[in-house]
Design an enzyme around this catalytic site. Structure first.
Site, PDB file in Angstrom:
ATOM      1  N   LYS A   1       9.163 -88.911   0.839  1.00 46.51           N
ATOM      2  CA  LYS A   1       7.763 -88.491   1.255  1.00 46.51           C
ATOM      3  C   LYS A   1       7.133 -87.472   0.167  1.00 46.51           C
ATOM      4  O   LYS A   1       6.005 -87.785  -0.183  1.00 46.51           O
ATOM      5  CB  LYS A   1       7.885 -87.886   2.678  1.00 46.51           C
ATOM      6  CG  LYS A   1       6.438 -87.528   3.146  1.00 46.51           C
ATOM      7  CD  LYS A   1       6.674 -87.201   4.515  1.00 46.51           C
ATOM      8  CE  LYS A   1       7.310 -86.003   5.284  1.00 46.51           C
ATOM      9  NZ  LYS A   1       6.534 -84.780   4.913  1.00 46.51           N
TER      10      LYS A   1
ATOM     11  N   ARG B   1       2.930 -86.594  -4.157  1.00 43.42           N
ATOM     12  CA  ARG B   1       2.523 -85.842  -5.628  1.00 43.42           C
ATOM     13  C   ARG B   1       2.422 -87.275  -6.501  1.00 43.42           C
ATOM     14  O   ARG B   1       1.272 -86.893  -7.506  1.00 43.42           O
ATOM     15  CB  ARG B   1       3.786 -85.498  -6.044  1.00 43.42           C
ATOM     16  CG  ARG B   1       4.120 -83.825  -5.340  1.00 43.42           C
ATOM     17  CD  ARG B   1       5.532 -83.537  -5.522  1.00 43.42           C
ATOM     18  NE  ARG B   1       5.856 -82.060  -4.920  1.00 43.42           N
ATOM     19  CZ  ARG B   1       5.891 -81.629  -3.841  1.00 43.42           C
ATOM     20  NH1 ARG B   1       5.848 -82.644  -2.767  1.00 43.42           N
ATOM     21  NH2 ARG B   1       6.167 -80.274  -3.413  1.00 43.42           N
TER      22      ARG B   1
ATOM     23  N   GLY C   1       1.327 -81.541   6.202  1.00 38.45           N
ATOM     24  CA  GLY C   1       1.484 -79.863   5.648  1.00 38.45           C
ATOM     25  C   GLY C   1       1.364 -79.936   4.152  1.00 38.45           C
ATOM     26  O   GLY C   1       0.849 -79.305   3.697  1.00 38.45           O
TER      27      GLY C   1
ATOM     28  N   ASP D   1      14.737 -79.946   5.796  1.00 37.50           N
ATOM     29  CA  ASP D   1      14.016 -81.037   6.913  1.00 37.50           C
ATOM     30  C   ASP D   1      15.197 -81.527   7.641  1.00 37.50           C
ATOM     31  O   ASP D   1      14.830 -82.454   8.537  1.00 37.50           O
ATOM     32  CB  ASP D   1      13.186 -82.127   6.099  1.00 37.50           C
ATOM     33  CG  ASP D   1      12.079 -81.538   5.596  1.00 37.50           C
ATOM     34  OD1 ASP D   1      11.518 -80.549   6.263  1.00 37.50           O
ATOM     35  OD2 ASP D   1      11.584 -81.971   4.682  1.00 37.50           O
TER      36      ASP D   1
ATOM     37  N   LYS E   1       7.408 -75.310  11.012  1.00 40.70           N
ATOM     38  CA  LYS E   1       7.544 -77.045  10.769  1.00 40.70           C
ATOM     39  C   LYS E   1       6.321 -77.685  11.709  1.00 40.70           C
ATOM     40  O   LYS E   1       5.531 -77.052  12.486  1.00 40.70           O
ATOM     41  CB  LYS E   1       8.765 -77.485  10.501  1.00 40.70           C
ATOM     42  CG  LYS E   1       9.513 -77.070   9.518  1.00 40.70           C
ATOM     43  CD  LYS E   1       9.034 -77.121   8.122  1.00 40.70           C
ATOM     44  CE  LYS E   1       9.727 -76.571   7.054  1.00 40.70           C
ATOM     45  NZ  LYS E   1       9.158 -76.750   5.863  1.00 40.70           N
TER      46      LYS E   1
ATOM     47  N   ARG F   1      10.767 -75.973  15.031  1.00 38.82           N
ATOM     48  CA  ARG F   1      11.874 -76.834  15.119  1.00 38.82           C
ATOM     49  C   ARG F   1      13.314 -75.931  15.653  1.00 38.82           C
ATOM     50  O   ARG F   1      14.433 -76.688  16.098  1.00 38.82           O
ATOM     51  CB  ARG F   1      12.377 -77.302  13.815  1.00 38.82           C
ATOM     52  CG  ARG F   1      11.446 -78.652  13.429  1.00 38.82           C
ATOM     53  CD  ARG F   1      11.938 -79.501  12.439  1.00 38.82           C
ATOM     54  NE  ARG F   1      10.871 -80.677  12.109  1.00 38.82           N
ATOM     55  CZ  ARG F   1      10.508 -81.141  11.140  1.00 38.82           C
ATOM     56  NH1 ARG F   1      11.184 -80.676   9.926  1.00 38.82           N
ATOM     57  NH2 ARG F   1       9.562 -82.099  10.969  1.00 38.82           N
TER      58      ARG F   1
END
Ligand code: S3P
Length: 430
Positions: free
Chosen positions: A23, A28, A95, A316, A343, A347
């Site tokens: 991701k 990017r 985000g 993550d 997040k 979380r």
């Protein structure tokens, strides 16, 4: 809102899969391809909802971006070819799109309005708005620009020497991208190095960027040139099946072509610390990023303490690590992870709430969790709360019980892993 009943008869995972593209790298590639002159071809792009938000943002600025499945072709005239969007930009749940894009937009001579979904509208944007304002950006929004919707009046920025007080690759990247659009040298010096895909990829696009440990220096006003990017498999997506294989009897899974950038491989270190049987093979490099195949076998995990500099390298993966800890021998402590509160959900709260509902003994702390091991999980009614990683954690937890687990709001899994259930079924049916 859709829901799923999770009741898998067969619970052993076997076989080989590849997981979708990373991701962070997919975002990017689209952003830098749009800032670069010429063509950028992206293969193994993650066609998840977050990355599609990034594509839509640059299309709104006039960049030609065509996608066929997981291949994306970006054709751009570079920064000077971008135009002012005539509508507000919808960032969805993303985000990464928000923070990196803010850095870019702050340096462009246009006006922008940004908004997102309910979750993104609660997440802090001041962490990036503050340094950008120090560079001269004009940013306003709810709570003086802390929350979306946000308006940016872009323009000529000044370089900055910045020492972030949050461990965030999104903030580092946003400032570096703003630095790219200035006339001088911008430095970002982190206390703990966060994921460095921005630095690696900007170099590939021809930026004048220098990395010394956790200090990054970018010299602005250097035109980028389009290039081809092959996106490695996302280790953060692979993590769900690595843990699933570790905690289900008889499992033996290999995930191929997974990104092994050292700023992202904390999950491998944690699995090793917890005595999970894990091998990393066929290490090679594609487009400047290390990749390899990871094999995990069913194991008897042992508890551990997770703290300090490893946290940004597993940020993550903590929800699925928490599930792993419920099956370990002993008590696992996770500390120094207050960033989890910012997040897609808080979380710490969502993991503790959800795993408790399924029978775990887990307590939240200010900056982490205390998780008792050797717990027998049971069925129940759960909700992802719109957080893709909580949704996938629940799906893996359902493999640990013969009772039904109801998962409400399962569709958010498509944010980072649109083919999650297909891959799960394929590993369960071998
Ligand atoms: C990301 C950085 C991390 C991570 C997110 C992706 C990125 O966020 O949690 O999923 O691509 O730079 P933070 O920078 O907020 O830690």
């Amino acid at each position: 809102m859709s829901q799923k009943v999770l009741a898998f008869e067969q619970k052993t995972l076997t076989g080989h899969i590849t997981v979708p593209g990373d991701k962070s790298i997919s975002h990017r590639a689209v952003m830098f391809g749009s800032l670069a002159e010429g063509k950028t071809k992206i293969t193994n792009f993650l066609a998840g909802e977050d990355c599609l938000s990034t594509i839509a943002a640059f299309q709104a600025m006039g960049v030609s971006i065509k996608r066929e499945d997981n291949t994306v072709l970006v054709e751009s005239e570079g920064v000077n070819g971008l135009k002012e969007p005539d509508q507000p930009i919808n960032l969805g749940n993303s985000g990464t799109t928000a923070r990196l894009l803010m850095g870019i937009l702050a340096g462009l001579p246009f006006h922008f309005t940004l908004y997102g979904d309910d979750s993104l509208s609660k997440r802090p944007m001041d962490r990036i708005a503050h340094p950008l304002r120090e560079m001269g950006a004009k940013i306003d929004g709810r709570e003086h620009g802390r929350l979306l919707p946000i308006a940016i009046r872009g323009g000529q920025l000044l370089p900055i020497d910045f020492k972030p007080n949050v461990k965030s690759a999104q903030v580092k990247s946003g400032v570096l991208l703003a630095g790219l659009l200035t006339d001088g040298v911008t430095t970002v010096e982190e206390v703990t190095k966060t994921r460095d895909h921005t630095e690696n990829m900007l170099k590939a696009f021809g930026a004048n960027i220098n990395v010394e440990g956790a200090k990054v220096k970018i010299t602005g006003n250097k035109n980028l040139t389009g290039c081809d990017i092959e996106v490695p498999g996302d280790i953060s997506s692979a993590a769900f099946f690595l843990v699933a294989a570790a905690i289900t009897e008889g499992s033996h899974v290999t995930i191929e072509n997974v990104g092994l950038n050292p700023t992202r491989t904390g999950i491998i270190d944690v699995l090793n610390m917890m005595d999970v049987s894990i091998d990393v093979m066929k290490k090679r490099t594609i487009g400047g990023e290390p990749i390899g195949d990871i094999t995990v076998r069913a194991s008897k995990p042992k508890a551990t303490v997770i703290e300090g500099d490893i946290i940004p390298r597993i940020i993550d993966e903590i929800p699925i690590i928490a599930l792993l800890a419920t099956q370990a021998t002993g008590q696992t402590l996770i500390k120094d992870a207050e960033e989890l509160r910012f997040k897609e959900t808080d979380r710490i709260e969502s993991v503790v709430h959800t795993l408790s509902k399924l029978g775990a003994t887990i307590t939240g702390t200010k900056d982490g969790m205390i998780i008792e091991g050797n717990t027998k999980l049971h069925g129940g009614v759960t909700n992802s709360f719109g957080d893709h990683r909580i949704g996938m954690m629940i799906a893996v937890a359902s493999l640990l019980t013969d009772e039904k687990v109801e998962l409400h709001d399962d569709e958010c899994i498509a944010i980072s892993y649109p083919t999650f259930f297909e891959d799960l079924h394929s590993l369960l049916s071998n």
